[in-house]
Design a protein around this motif. Structure first.
Motif, PDB file in Angstrom:
ATOM      1  N   HIS A   4      12.696  -4.689   8.758  1.00 44.63           N
ATOM      2  CA  HIS A   4      11.962  -4.718   7.488  1.00 44.63           C
ATOM      3  C   HIS A   4      10.583  -5.312   7.787  1.00 44.63           C
ATOM      4  O   HIS A   4      10.446  -6.518   7.988  1.00 44.63           O
ATOM      5  CB  HIS A   4      12.713  -5.565   6.463  1.00 44.63           C
ATOM      6  N   TRP A   5       9.558  -4.479   7.844  1.00 49.08           N
ATOM      7  CA  TRP A   5       8.202  -4.899   8.188  1.00 49.08           C
ATOM      8  C   TRP A   5       7.490  -5.433   6.962  1.00 49.08           C
ATOM      9  O   TRP A   5       7.605  -4.877   5.876  1.00 49.08           O
ATOM     10  CB  TRP A   5       7.417  -3.734   8.786  1.00 49.08           C
ATOM     11  N   ARG A   6       6.742  -6.519   7.154  1.00 47.95           N
ATOM     12  CA  ARG A   6       5.941  -7.123   6.082  1.00 47.95           C
ATOM     13  C   ARG A   6       4.523  -7.318   6.575  1.00 47.95           C
ATOM     14  O   ARG A   6       4.288  -7.504   7.755  1.00 47.95           O
ATOM     15  CB  ARG A   6       6.513  -8.492   5.692  1.00 47.95           C
ATOM     16  N   LYS A   7       3.587  -7.289   5.643  1.00 41.30           N
ATOM     17  CA  LYS A   7       2.206  -7.640   5.986  1.00 41.30           C
ATOM     18  C   LYS A   7       1.667  -8.520   4.872  1.00 41.30           C
ATOM     19  O   LYS A   7       2.183  -8.530   3.754  1.00 41.30           O
ATOM     20  CB  LYS A   7       1.333  -6.414   6.222  1.00 41.30           C
ATOM     21  N   SER A   8       0.621  -9.235   5.184  1.00 43.62           N
ATOM     22  CA  SER A   8       0.039 -10.171   4.236  1.00 43.62           C
ATOM     23  C   SER A   8      -0.460  -9.456   2.991  1.00 43.62           C
ATOM     24  O   SER A   8      -1.003  -8.350   3.059  1.00 43.62           O
ATOM     25  CB  SER A   8      -1.131 -10.911   4.898  1.00 43.62           C
ATOM     26  N   SER A   9      -0.311 -10.119   1.864  1.00 41.92           N
ATOM     27  CA  SER A   9      -0.860  -9.572   0.618  1.00 41.92           C
ATOM     28  C   SER A   9      -2.390  -9.599   0.638  1.00 41.92           C
ATOM     29  O   SER A   9      -3.032  -8.954  -0.182  1.00 41.92           O
ATOM     30  CB  SER A   9      -0.335 -10.360  -0.586  1.00 41.92           C
ATOM     31  N   PHE A  10      -2.981 -10.311   1.587  1.00 46.77           N
ATOM     32  CA  PHE A  10      -4.436 -10.353   1.735  1.00 46.77           C
ATOM     33  C   PHE A  10      -4.958  -9.144   2.501  1.00 46.77           C
ATOM     34  O   PHE A  10      -6.148  -8.914   2.571  1.00 46.77           O
ATOM     35  CB  PHE A  10      -4.873 -11.634   2.451  1.00 46.77           C
ATOM     36  N   SER A  11      -4.060  -8.376   3.110  1.00 44.22           N
ATOM     37  CA  SER A  11      -4.467  -7.199   3.885  1.00 44.22           C
ATOM     38  C   SER A  11      -4.876  -6.069   2.959  1.00 44.22           C
ATOM     39  O   SER A  11      -4.214  -5.781   1.978  1.00 44.22           O
ATOM     40  CB  SER A  11      -3.313  -6.719   4.762  1.00 44.22           C
ATOM     41  N   ALA A  12      -5.957  -5.418   3.311  1.00 43.64           N
ATOM     42  CA  ALA A  12      -6.391  -4.236   2.569  1.00 43.64           C
ATOM     43  C   ALA A  12      -5.624  -3.033   3.119  1.00 43.64           C
ATOM     44  O   ALA A  12      -4.998  -3.117   4.173  1.00 43.64           O
ATOM     45  CB  ALA A  12      -7.887  -4.038   2.720  1.00 43.64           C
ATOM     46  N   ASP A  13      -5.700  -1.925   2.458  1.00 47.04           N
ATOM     47  CA  ASP A  13      -5.029  -0.715   2.926  1.00 47.04           C
ATOM     48  C   ASP A  13      -5.912   0.060   3.898  1.00 47.04           C
ATOM     49  O   ASP A  13      -6.139   1.253   3.748  1.00 47.04           O
ATOM     50  CB  ASP A  13      -4.644   0.167   1.732  1.00 47.04           C
ATOM     51  N   THR A  14      -6.403  -0.635   4.916  1.00 44.29           N
ATOM     52  CA  THR A  14      -7.289  -0.010   5.893  1.00 44.29           C
ATOM     53  C   THR A  14      -6.528   0.541   7.087  1.00 44.29           C
ATOM     54  O   THR A  14      -7.083   1.261   7.894  1.00 44.29           O
ATOM     55  CB  THR A  14      -8.332  -1.020   6.395  1.00 44.29           C
TER      56      THR A  14
END
Length: 63
Positions: A4-14
């Motif tokens: 289950h991969w997660r990324k920061s909520s601060f990350s943009a959809d770039t």
């Protein structure tokens, strides 16, 4: 192995974000734009790396 991969909520959809997953005591890291390359470590080593980065330990590396 399903992760289950997660990324920061601060990350943009770039598409250039670091994603993290955890399973069976291991921490997995990958770049969202190259998801087939996965680095595996444990919590202690990841913590030491992050603390070193925050302290400027790697500031001398060339970009």
């Amino acid at each position: 192995m399903e992760l289950h991969w997660r990324k920061s909520s601060f990350s943009a959809d770039t598409g250039s974000c670091i994603e993290i997953a955890e399973r069976d005591g291991w921490v997995f890291l990958r770049e969202s734009d190259d998801p087939d390359v996965i680095v595996r470590t444990d919590r202690g080593k990841l913590r030491a790396f992050l603390e070193g980065a925050k302290a400027g330990e790697f500031d001398g590396f060339a970009a």
